[in-house]
Design a protein around this motif. Structure first.
Motif, PDB file in Angstrom:
ATOM      1  N   ARG A 106       0.449  -1.195   0.107  1.00 46.56           N
ATOM      2  CA  ARG A 106       0.135  -0.115  -0.084  1.00 46.56           C
ATOM      3  C   ARG A 106       0.589   1.247  -0.133  1.00 46.56           C
ATOM      4  N   VAL A 107       2.220   1.008   0.370  1.00 48.50           N
ATOM      5  CA  VAL A 107       3.009   2.665   0.868  1.00 48.50           C
ATOM      6  C   VAL A 107       4.055   2.902  -1.172  1.00 48.50           C
ATOM      7  N   ALA A 108       3.857   0.857  -1.045  1.00 49.20           N
ATOM      8  CA  ALA A 108       4.630   2.091  -2.461  1.00 49.20           C
ATOM      9  C   ALA A 108       3.513   2.428  -3.454  1.00 49.20           C
ATOM     10  N   GLU A 109       2.613   2.080  -3.638  1.00 55.02           N
ATOM     11  CA  GLU A 109       0.895   2.224  -4.573  1.00 55.02           C
ATOM     12  C   GLU A 109       1.005   3.914  -4.810  1.00 55.02           C
ATOM     13  N   ALA A 110       1.339   4.236  -2.869  1.00 55.64           N
ATOM     14  CA  ALA A 110       0.938   5.536  -2.447  1.00 55.64           C
ATOM     15  C   ALA A 110       2.056   6.368  -2.725  1.00 55.64           C
ATOM     16  N   VAL A 111       3.930   5.918  -3.146  1.00 53.91           N
ATOM     17  CA  VAL A 111       5.096   7.402  -3.752  1.00 53.91           C
ATOM     18  C   VAL A 111       4.650   6.450  -4.901  1.00 53.91           C
ATOM     19  N   GLU A 112       4.143   5.645  -5.516  1.00 58.38           N
ATOM     20  CA  GLU A 112       3.429   5.203  -7.177  1.00 58.38           C
ATOM     21  C   GLU A 112       5.401   4.360  -7.622  1.00 58.38           C
ATOM     22  N   SER A 113       5.823   3.763  -6.411  1.00 61.97           N
ATOM     23  CA  SER A 113       6.978   2.733  -6.497  1.00 61.97           C
ATOM     24  C   SER A 113       6.496   1.108  -6.542  1.00 61.97           C
ATOM     25  N   ALA A 114       7.945   0.802  -7.033  1.00 65.30           N
ATOM     26  CA  ALA A 114       7.468  -1.189  -6.763  1.00 65.30           C
ATOM     27  C   ALA A 114       7.483  -1.032  -5.233  1.00 65.30           C
ATOM     28  N   PRO A 115       6.800  -2.068  -4.567  1.00 73.05           N
ATOM     29  CA  PRO A 115       7.384  -2.584  -3.435  1.00 73.05           C
ATOM     30  C   PRO A 115       8.737  -2.558  -3.359  1.00 73.05           C
ATOM     31  N   MET A 116       9.574  -3.601  -3.898  1.00 76.57           N
ATOM     32  CA  MET A 116      11.221  -4.783  -3.856  1.00 76.57           C
ATOM     33  C   MET A 116      11.993  -3.060  -3.356  1.00 76.57           C
ATOM     34  N   ALA A 117      11.391  -1.495  -3.889  1.00 74.03           N
ATOM     35  CA  ALA A 117      12.188  -0.115  -3.868  1.00 74.03           C
ATOM     36  C   ALA A 117      12.374   0.044  -2.190  1.00 74.03           C
ATOM     37  N   LEU A 118      10.638   0.062  -1.660  1.00 71.88           N
ATOM     38  CA  LEU A 118      11.269   1.005   0.361  1.00 71.88           C
ATOM     39  C   LEU A 118      11.606  -0.713   0.916  1.00 71.88           C
ATOM     40  N   TYR A 119      12.022  -1.361   0.096  1.00 72.90           N
ATOM     41  CA  TYR A 119      13.563  -2.392   0.871  1.00 72.90           C
ATOM     42  C   TYR A 119      14.130  -2.209   1.031  1.00 72.90           C
ATOM     43  N   ARG A 120      15.089  -1.339   0.378  1.00 68.47           N
ATOM     44  CA  ARG A 120      15.935  -0.348   0.341  1.00 68.47           C
ATOM     45  C   ARG A 120      16.088   0.821   1.220  1.00 68.47           C
ATOM     46  N   PHE A 144      13.737   0.428   4.186  1.00 68.17           N
ATOM     47  CA  PHE A 144      13.539  -0.220   5.356  1.00 68.17           C
ATOM     48  C   PHE A 144      12.828  -2.279   5.063  1.00 68.17           C
ATOM     49  N   PRO A 145      14.461  -2.244   5.999  1.00 65.45           N
ATOM     50  CA  PRO A 145      14.457  -4.161   6.113  1.00 65.45           C
ATOM     51  C   PRO A 145      13.046  -4.670   5.417  1.00 65.45           C
ATOM     52  N   ASP A 146      12.322  -4.446   6.851  1.00 63.72           N
ATOM     53  CA  ASP A 146      10.721  -5.048   6.732  1.00 63.72           C
ATOM     54  C   ASP A 146       9.714  -4.461   6.792  1.00 63.72           C
ATOM     55  N   ARG A 147       8.150  -5.378   7.312  1.00 62.59           N
ATOM     56  CA  ARG A 147       6.871  -4.175   7.836  1.00 62.59           C
ATOM     57  C   ARG A 147       7.978  -3.348   9.042  1.00 62.59           C
ATOM     58  N   ASP A 148       8.336  -4.449   9.661  1.00 58.97           N
ATOM     59  CA  ASP A 148       7.967  -3.586  11.100  1.00 58.97           C
ATOM     60  C   ASP A 148       8.832  -2.557  10.702  1.00 58.97           C
ATOM     61  N   ASP A 149      10.332  -2.982  10.792  1.00 58.65           N
ATOM     62  CA  ASP A 149      11.162  -1.695  10.452  1.00 58.65           C
ATOM     63  C   ASP A 149      10.312  -0.052   9.931  1.00 58.65           C
ATOM     64  N   LEU A 150       9.321  -0.331   8.847  1.00 59.51           N
ATOM     65  CA  LEU A 150       8.947   0.797   9.051  1.00 59.51           C
ATOM     66  C   LEU A 150       7.542   1.168   9.325  1.00 59.51           C
ATOM     67  N   LEU A 151       6.883  -0.204  10.232  1.00 57.49           N
ATOM     68  CA  LEU A 151       6.098   0.562  10.783  1.00 57.49           C
ATOM     69  C   LEU A 151       6.062   1.776  12.103  1.00 57.49           C
ATOM     70  N   TYR A 152       7.711   1.020  12.771  1.00 60.26           N
ATOM     71  CA  TYR A 152       8.754   1.731  13.539  1.00 60.26           C
ATOM     72  C   TYR A 152       9.027   2.889  12.777  1.00 60.26           C
ATOM     73  N   ALA A 153       9.202   3.646  12.113  1.00 63.22           N
ATOM     74  CA  ALA A 153      10.098   4.696  11.723  1.00 63.22           C
ATOM     75  C   ALA A 153       8.195   5.427  11.668  1.00 63.22           C
ATOM     76  N   VAL A 154       7.246   5.059  11.149  1.00 63.58           N
ATOM     77  CA  VAL A 154       6.295   5.518  10.673  1.00 63.58           C
ATOM     78  C   VAL A 154       5.561   5.956  12.589  1.00 63.58           C
ATOM     79  N   ALA A 155       5.447   5.742  13.425  1.00 59.40           N
ATOM     80  CA  ALA A 155       4.837   5.482  14.813  1.00 59.40           C
ATOM     81  C   ALA A 155       5.828   6.300  15.578  1.00 59.40           C
ATOM     82  N   ASP A 156       7.592   6.448  15.252  1.00 55.81           N
ATOM     83  CA  ASP A 156       8.436   7.760  16.247  1.00 55.81           C
ATOM     84  C   ASP A 156       8.013   8.942  14.790  1.00 55.81           C
ATOM     85  N   ARG A 157       7.316   8.860  13.972  1.00 52.30           N
ATOM     86  CA  ARG A 157       6.971  10.431  13.708  1.00 52.30           C
ATOM     87  C   ARG A 157       5.855  11.127  14.262  1.00 52.30           C
TER      88      ARG A 157
END
Length: 247
Positions: free
Chosen positions: A44-58, A60-73
């Motif tokens: 869903r996040v990849a679609e929101a930034v108009e990118s491929a999901p694999m690009a986000l793993y550069r 954020f290693p995994d979904r939890d890492d992304l969620l921690y970053a969002v929670a920190d924000r």
């Protein structure tokens, strides 16, 4: 509430869009805010930034890492203006309500907010220590006061996020009560009728109880009960502090 970190850099024809960690977090916060009940996924996040999901793993290693970053924000965005109450009690009452309202739209992030290892809470802690300064607490007791207020806010936000809607809760409880004996129905029936309203009043009661606990900690004379926020009923200030937070 969600601020963009700027437009993506321009790109040549056929080249994939260039992303930044900040842009991805911005998009993820916006998704959670718009649809709190939808799980935040890499797709869903990849679609929101108009990118491929694999690009986000550069980033954020995994979904939890992304969620921690969002929670920190979300946690670091709790940089409110100092409340304008005439006493530390009124300021704290307002600040605790603002904090709860800030966290309420992000139920799925609460487990990550409570276990963050980043200094995202520092702005909130700094303001809280300013509000509590009139208590003249020592460092150890001030740390306890900060922990008490913080866990109350996050704990109540977690409780509100996990609690079933009042009509659904009432229906389930009524069905269970119908199977109980007559004496139990007579005792508990009137209580169930008022339970949805009790949950609406709960946070005001908890805030007042927290203030009472801090007054006791600092040896300050008890102040008057504070008027509840708009649309909220006044409740008695009693020392019934409750904190379901995992902190």
């Amino acid at each position: 509430m969600v601020e963009s970190s700027g437009e993506a850099p321009s790109r040549g024809r056929g080249r994939p869009p260039r992303l930044s960690r900040g842009q991805i977090v911005d998009a993820a916060v916006a998704l959670v805010y718009r649809d709190p009940g939808a799980p935040l996924t890499i797709k869903r996040v990849a679609e929101a930034v108009e990118s491929a999901p694999m690009a986000l793993y550069r980033y954020f290693p995994d979904r939890d890492d992304l969620l921690y970053a969002v929670a920190d924000r979300v946690a670091s965005d709790m940089e409110f203006d100092r409340p304008t109450g005439s006493s530390w009690r009124e300021e704290l009452h307002e600040w605790m309500w603002m904090s709860l309202e800030h966290l309420r739209p992000y139920p799925q992030l609460l487990p990550y907010i409570t276990s963050t290892r980043q200094p995202a809470w520092l702005p909130a802690i700094m303001l809280l220590t300013e509000i509590l300064a009139p208590l003249e607490l020592g460092d150890e007791d001030l740390a306890l006061a900060v922990a008490l207020v913080s866990t109350t806010i996050v704990g109540q936000a977690t409780l509100a996020a996990r609690r079933a809607p009042a009509p659904e809760m009432a229906s389930v409880l009524r069905e269970a009560l119908d199977r109980a004996d007559e004496g139990a129905r007579a005792r508990v029936g009137p209580v169930l009728a008022h339970l949805p309203g009790a949950f609406e009043r709960l946070y005001d009661e908890v805030v007042e109880s927290t203030i009472a606990a801090l007054e006791s900690l600092g040896g300050a004379p008890a102040g008057p009960a504070h008027a509840p926020g708009p649309g909220r009923r006044a409740v008695a200030s009693t020392p019934l502090f409750s904190n379901p937070s995992p902190w």
